[in-house]
Design a protein around this motif. Structure first.
Motif, mmCIF file in Angstrom:
data_model
loop_
_atom_site.group_PDB
_atom_site.id
_atom_site.type_symbol
_atom_site.label_atom_id
_atom_site.label_comp_id
_atom_site.label_asym_id
_atom_site.label_seq_id
_atom_site.Cartn_x
_atom_site.Cartn_y
_atom_site.Cartn_z
ATOM 1 N N ALA A 19 41.392 64.090 17.692
ATOM 2 C CA ALA A 19 41.072 62.457 18.931
ATOM 3 C C ALA A 19 40.822 61.456 18.523
ATOM 4 N N GLY A 20 40.187 61.305 17.816
ATOM 5 C CA GLY A 20 39.217 59.936 17.101
ATOM 6 C C GLY A 20 37.445 59.924 17.476
ATOM 7 N N PHE A 21 37.262 60.400 17.905
ATOM 8 C CA PHE A 21 35.879 60.605 19.056
ATOM 9 C C PHE A 21 34.734 60.438 17.688
ATOM 10 N N GLY A 22 34.251 59.533 17.385
ATOM 11 C CA GLY A 22 33.105 59.618 16.384
ATOM 12 C C GLY A 22 31.882 59.452 17.211
ATOM 13 N N PRO A 23 29.985 59.256 16.260
ATOM 14 C CA PRO A 23 29.197 59.375 17.271
ATOM 15 C C PRO A 23 29.050 57.940 17.802
ATOM 16 N N GLY A 24 28.830 58.043 19.059
ATOM 17 C CA GLY A 24 28.811 56.798 20.061
ATOM 18 C C GLY A 24 29.761 56.384 20.741
ATOM 19 N N THR A 25 31.215 57.260 20.583
ATOM 20 C CA THR A 25 32.067 56.810 21.467
ATOM 21 C C THR A 25 32.254 57.565 22.700
ATOM 22 N N GLU A 26 32.104 56.639 23.573
ATOM 23 C CA GLU A 26 32.045 57.628 25.276
ATOM 24 C C GLU A 26 33.573 57.758 25.981
ATOM 25 N N VAL A 27 33.715 58.641 26.137
ATOM 26 C CA VAL A 27 34.555 58.870 26.867
ATOM 27 C C VAL A 27 34.679 59.403 28.476
ATOM 28 N N ASP A 28 35.857 59.539 28.801
ATOM 29 C CA ASP A 28 35.403 59.739 30.662
ATOM 30 C C ASP A 28 36.413 61.004 30.505
ATOM 31 N N PHE A 29 36.142 61.912 31.733
ATOM 32 C CA PHE A 29 36.966 62.963 32.293
ATOM 33 C C PHE A 29 37.910 62.856 33.171
ATOM 34 N N VAL A 30 38.807 63.585 33.085
ATOM 35 C CA VAL A 30 40.101 62.976 33.815
ATOM 36 C C VAL A 30 40.491 64.369 34.082
ATOM 37 N N ILE A 31 40.825 64.363 35.972
ATOM 38 C CA ILE A 31 41.552 66.271 35.808
ATOM 39 C C ILE A 31 43.164 65.372 36.422
ATOM 40 N N GLY A 32 43.979 65.637 35.842
ATOM 41 C CA GLY A 32 45.528 65.934 35.602
ATOM 42 C C GLY A 32 45.765 66.578 37.165
#
Length: 79
Positions: A19-32
């Motif tokens: 996914a390309g998530f490294g340390p410090g990556t901010e993410v959101d959770f989305v319900i489809g």
């Protein structure tokens, strides 16, 4: 995976890398609409929101059908 009492879960390394998530990556959770929860980078969601807002602005641009002088428009906004 198991969710901790603090609501935390560890994303497996191979998933983070894909996914390309490294340390410090901010993410959101989305319900489809399908009920699945997706984890996406925060900047992607902000970009989608910005694009949606820009689309709304574009649709509204030039939609005024009454020509009013600026001072009358300002008076209306102050009422």
């Amino acid at each position: 995976m198991r969710i901790t009492t603090k609501g935390q879960v560890t994303i497996p390394e191979e998933i983070r890398e894909a996914a390309g998530f490294g340390p410090g990556t901010e993410v959101d959770f989305v319900i489809g609409d399908d009920g699945l929860v997706r984890v996406i980078p925060s900047d992607r969601l902000r970009g989608e929101r910005a694009a949606s807002l820009q689309g709304a602005i574009s649709r509204l641009r030039g939609s005024a059908d009454v020509a009013l002088p600026t001072d009358e428009i300002m008076a209306l906004t102050r009422e």
